[in-house]
Design an enzyme around this catalytic site. Structure first.
Site, PDB file in Angstrom:
ATOM      1  N   GLU A 162     -44.084   1.046  62.817  1.00 34.21           N
ATOM      2  CA  GLU A 162     -45.222   1.971  62.886  1.00 34.21           C
ATOM      3  C   GLU A 162     -46.304   1.313  64.273  1.00 34.21           C
ATOM      4  O   GLU A 162     -47.308   0.845  64.028  1.00 34.21           O
ATOM      5  CB  GLU A 162     -45.748   2.725  62.103  1.00 34.21           C
ATOM      6  N   GLU A 319     -39.710   7.535  57.487  1.00 28.41           N
ATOM      7  CA  GLU A 319     -40.187   7.595  56.425  1.00 28.41           C
ATOM      8  C   GLU A 319     -40.940   8.993  55.929  1.00 28.41           C
ATOM      9  O   GLU A 319     -41.416   9.752  56.697  1.00 28.41           O
ATOM     10  CB  GLU A 319     -41.452   6.786  56.362  1.00 28.41           C
TER      11      GLU A 319
HETATM   12  C1  GAL Z   1     -46.671   4.087  56.639  1.00 28.24           C
HETATM   13  C2  GAL Z   1     -46.020   2.630  56.730  1.00 28.24           C
HETATM   14  C3  GAL Z   1     -45.321   1.984  55.294  1.00 28.24           C
HETATM   15  C4  GAL Z   1     -46.135   2.475  54.160  1.00 28.24           C
HETATM   16  C5  GAL Z   1     -46.457   4.055  54.144  1.00 28.24           C
HETATM   17  C6  GAL Z   1     -47.223   4.504  53.195  1.00 28.24           C
HETATM   18  O1  GAL Z   1     -47.703   3.989  57.651  1.00 28.24           O
HETATM   19  O2  GAL Z   1     -45.064   2.321  57.699  1.00 28.24           O
HETATM   20  O3  GAL Z   1     -45.293   0.617  55.455  1.00 28.24           O
HETATM   21  O4  GAL Z   1     -47.559   1.758  54.411  1.00 28.24           O
HETATM   22  O5  GAL Z   1     -47.142   4.296  55.422  1.00 28.24           O
HETATM   23  O6  GAL Z   1     -47.543   5.829  53.243  1.00 28.24           O
END
Ligand code: GAL
Length: 704
Positions: A162, A319
């Protein structure tokens, strides 16, 4: 051009030519003792996990000191994952620098606009422009590439994590030096810069490069072009970091695709992903659905735009969550059925990978209350059952959908990154402008009308669409204006809105009255902006309600029809919504206010009818069901997602049911039950309508 041998999708270690959905999560085994790894692998197999992202936050474990390395644990995990049939998206581990590095080199730490140091203790505390950070990061990426580039488990490289999530703006001296170099490159000399920044205003003229700074805390509004350029620069600085890591990986392992996870979600971050999409071998995205009403529409919008960035090629949902996150004020779990619905809605818009943050819910640290595939409650839990069922649906029910592409719609919605930045700055007629919200409003109108639309970045090939909505296209450089003219002259139907076409790429007002290069096309002139104070509205003579903005308009071309006028306030009687038809069959519509949902949808329906675009769903389902279509060589796949809290009958729709969700999890093999429950989604195989109708543009390929 990509290097010989580079790929635009995962390199599957086993049975590489078989299309399949990737299913898995971020895996952070370093948070757990070894004994737990065995259980992880067993439960991953049970859940149908076939890929994990490894090493995202492992720097301090991999390199405990400047000259000490520890790869033993990662060697073992790579081998064991491979042995269990699980591929690895291997991170370069550079997202969060270790304490020894920031202690020895505090000069890598970012600095805020007000001059404060961003200290270690969380993550991503590094300057994108720090040469010291870059050196260490590339050393680590190189060490990983050298060691694992030939490992059979390796399916893709995952650069950092990110990029820009927490360190997009850095106002340090490193940033100042890099900003100057970036400006030299853009403008050549100081004359060019002084012109572009309009520095005769407020005595800001520069006579030496060393005088130029990032827009640090100033007495009043900072120079607007300086602000816009600093945002461009900040996006480019992170993109350069992506490129630098990518090149190290490419050199060591040319056959492995390189990606990084974007964050196309919510009101979007600063990063210009339209630009970054050209830098990766395939697009990846992280998305966290907003709880409450509108959340699914926003998810659909983001997934659709990600598909647009991917130019119709498969993309990777890197994610999302199985349930609650830990970073909102209140973090509710997902409702029954939502886990599958959210995942499959991404698939509907072209995702060929469905992954979560994270595999096993943490026991310690800031994310221990964030959901995961394997929750604190363990495998005998509703979440793990849903996760396992989703793994089965992807591997079995939807197996034939993997590798297909999204079928282009006939309408496009253009999202312009630079305009979205420019309208949220200070010193504007209103601070209530929001380009993302306006785009989402139009997207919702398409969903309400039951008509598919492709969300595309400005540089995509939208000329092939019958109707193009380009809302709040505030920054309009000459070439884009020419494209719009050419599109309408060629028979296209354009819709644009208030505060569009106002400035050029230097943020200078287009001369001759607003909206500069669009005046003739629209057949009108905006004489005065009349932004509306928060909480107020204006009524239109068709009953529509406008908020945020209104314009005092003079209609200049005889053929411009006024479709709605202001009915109250100082502008009463003036044009509010107009449409001009041009020879050749094209048209240009202008909407001068933020229309309420109902009237926006009614307007859109009228415009769609004018463009000859009909709905693909039966009348009674429009607005209640979202239809998204993927297409393969011999079939179409219709994804039908409920948008209401009532059950919706879909039994009469054509096609062979492949899967359908109901309540928790899925209705199972054999398909939907003919009724979509709230939050339900069903997938049907339908004969193709147009053989081989593929996305207009090819895949994003990383330049080298
Ligand atoms: C994203 C990040 C992850 C985790 C996730 C939680 O921003 O890439 O590592 O922190 O959010 O929602």
């Amino acid at each position: 051009m990509p290097l010989a041998g580079s790929r635009d999708w995962l390199r599957w270690p086993h049975d590489p030519d078989r299309p399949r959905f990737a299913y898995g999560a971020d895996y952070n085994p370093e948070q757990w003792p070894r004994e737990v790894w065995e259980e992880d692998l067993r439960l991953m197999r049970r859940a149908g996990v076939n890929i994990v992202t490894l090493g995202v936050f492992s720097w301090s474990r991999l390199q405990p000191g400047p000259d000490t390395w520890d790869f033993g644990w990662l060697d073992e995990l790579m081998d064991r994952l491979y042995g269990n049939g699980i591929a690895v998206d291997l991170a370069t581990a550079t997202a969060s620098p270790p304490a020894w590095l920031t202690t020895a080199h505090p000069e890598v730490l970012p600095v805020t606009r007000t001059g404060e140091t961003v200290w270690p203790g969380a993550r991503q505390h590094w300057r994108p422009t720090s040469p010291v950070f870059r050196r260490y990061a590339l050393e680590l990426a190189g060490a990983l590439a050298g060691r694992y580039g030939g490992h059979p488990a390796l399916a893709a490289w995952h650069v950092s994590n990110e990029l820009g999530c927490h360190n997009f703006y850095d106002y340090s001296d490193d940033a100042a030096a890099a900003f100057r170099a970036w400006l030299r490159d853009r403008y050549g000399g100081l004359d060019g810069l002084n012109h572009a920044w309009g520095t005769d205003f407020w005595s800001q003229r520069y006579t030496g490069w060393d005088q130029i700074l990032p827009p640090r805390l100033a007495a009043s509004h900072a120079n607007p072009t300086q602000q816009l350029d600093f945002t461009r620069f900040s996006s480019d600085a992170l993109r350069d970091h992506l490129r630098a890591e990518r090149e190290v990986l490419r050199r060591a392992a040319p056959g492995i695709p390189v990606t990084t996870n974007f964050m196309v979600m919510g009101d979007l971050a600063g990063m210009n992903y339209a630009d970054w999409a050209h830098e990766v071998d395939f697009v990846s995205n992280d998305h966290y659905v907003q709880p409450g009403p509108g959340g699914a529409d926003e998810l659909s919008f983001s997934a659709n735009l990600t598909g647009g960035l991917a130019r119709g090629r498969p993309w990777y949902l890197m994610e999302h969550s199985t349930g609650a996150v830990n970073w909102r004020r209140v973090n509710p779990p997902k409702a029954p059925g939502q886990l599958a619905r959210d995942s499959l809605l991404h698939v509907a818009h072209g995702a060929d990978a469905v992954c979560f943050f994270q595999w096993r819910q943490s026991a310690a640290g800031a994310e221990k209350y964030h959901s995961a595939m394997l929750p604190h409650a363990g495998p005998d839990s509703p979440v793990f059952r849903d996760v396992t069922e989703l793994g089965r649906v992807l591997a079995e029910d939807l197996a034939e959908v993997a590798g297909t592409w999204r079928l282009p719609a006939r309408a496009a919605l253009v999202f312009d990154w630079e305009s979205s930045w420019a309208v949220r700055r200070d010193s504007l007629p209103s601070s209530l402008l929001d380009a993302h919200r306006e785009a989402l409003d139009w997207y919702t109108a398409f969903l309400d009308a039951g008509v598919r639309v492709d969300v595309l970045p400005t540089d995509a090939a939208w000329e092939g669409y019958d109707l193009v909505v380009a809302p709040l296209l505030h920054v309009l450089p000459g070439p884009t204006a020419e494209r719009l003219h050419g599109y309408v002259a060629g028979g296209g139907h354009l819709v644009t809105t208030y505060f569009s076409g106002i400035v050029d790429e230097n943020d200078h007002i287009h001369p001759g009255g607003h909206p500069g290069p669009l005046r003739d096309l629209l057949g009108l002139r905006v004489d005065e902006f009349a932004p509306l104070p928060e909480g107020t509205c204006v009524v239109l003579d068709d009953g529509g309600i406008g908020t945020v903005w209104s314009d005092r308009i003079t209609v200049t071309a005889p053929g411009t029809e006024v479709w709605a006028r202001y009915a109250d306030g100082d502008l009463a009687g003036g044009a509010a919504v107009t449409r001009r038809s041009v020879p050749g069959g094209g048209s240009a519509c202008y909407v001068s206010t933020r229309l309420d949902g109902g009237h926006r949808t009614a307007l859109l329906e009228r415009l769609l009818a004018g463009a000859g675009i009909g709905g693909e769903l039966p009348e009674e389902l429009r607005g209640r069901v979202e239809l998204a279509v993927r297409a393969g060589e011999g079939a179409e796949y219709h994804f039908l997602a409920s948008r209401t809290d009532e059950p919706v009958k879909i039994g009469h729709l054509p096609g062979v049911p492949l899967t359908g969700t109901a309540g928790r999890g899925s209705a199972g093999r054999g398909g939907d039950a003919g009724v979509l429950p709230p939050r339900g989604i069903a997938v049907r195989r339908v004969p193709p309508r147009e053989a081989g109708r593929r996305p207009a543009a090819g895949p994003p390929r990383a330049s080298s």
